[in-house]
Design a protein around this motif. Structure first.
Motif: not given
Length: 196
Positions: A171-180, A191-192, A122-129, A18-21
């Protein structure tokens, strides 16, 4: 580490990265997932940055002296490491290999720099932004933390703009809305399930 992780991950175990700003809510998501009892091994990152109020050593991070961190680097005990805002962060290899050997999926939070390194190993890992709906909202969230000077805040916002350019690593991008937060966790659950 690579052979252990590769063999274990072939048996349908996942390493979720899991990553992101900075300020997008990664810690909040992970803490909520823990409280909800999501069955991951939550990898604890090592860092040389000062401990913030309310943080616990060995729970939130392993807070290390620069010398101790350097020793871990020298002994190749880190899967990846990076200097971020003048402090070092790294993922201890044994955190991941122990989880996978116990038959647990592992979830690790890393900086975007770390994603590129882990993807090579580990390219088989699942990367989520995890991404903020807008730069303005990200600025507001960072301001609410009251943990950065105005210069640090500007630096983090500039870095966020650069990090967003690295979306092709994920692999995936999730928008992080405040309070959600629960919506974000539902997306991670989906995703899992899809990756399994």
């Amino acid at each position: 580490m690579n052979n252990v992780a590769t063999n274990e991950m072939k048996q349908s175990l996942l390493l979720i990265v899991l990553s992101g700003p900075s300020g997008v809510g990664k810690d909040e998501v992970l803490n909520r997932m823990k409280r909800l009892g999501r069955s991951f091994h939550y990898v604890i990152t090592a860092t040389t940055r000062p401990q913030r109020a309310g943080e616990r050593d060995g729970v939130d991070y392993y807070f290390l002296s620069p010398e101790k961190f350097q020793q871990m680097k020298d002994k190749e005990q880190l899967l990846e490491w990076a200097e971020v805002y003048g402090n070092y962060y790294g993922v201890p290899k044994d955190e991941i290999s122990q989880a996978l050997s116990r038959g647990m999926d592992a979830l690790v939070k890393v900086d975007v720099q770390g994603v590129a390194t882990i993807k090579k190993i580990l390219p088989q890992a699942v990367f989520v932004f995890l991404m903020s709906p807008s730069m303005r909202e990200l600025e507001l969230r960072l301001g609410q933390r009251h943990s950065e000077s105005s210069a640090d805040l500007a630096l983090r916002l500039e870095k966020a703009k650069e990090e967003i350019k690295s979306l092709s690593l994920f692999d995936y991008v999730i928008t992080s809305h405040q309070g959600k937060i629960d919506d974000i966790i539902s997306r991670i659950d989906a995703i899992v399930a899809a990756e399994k």
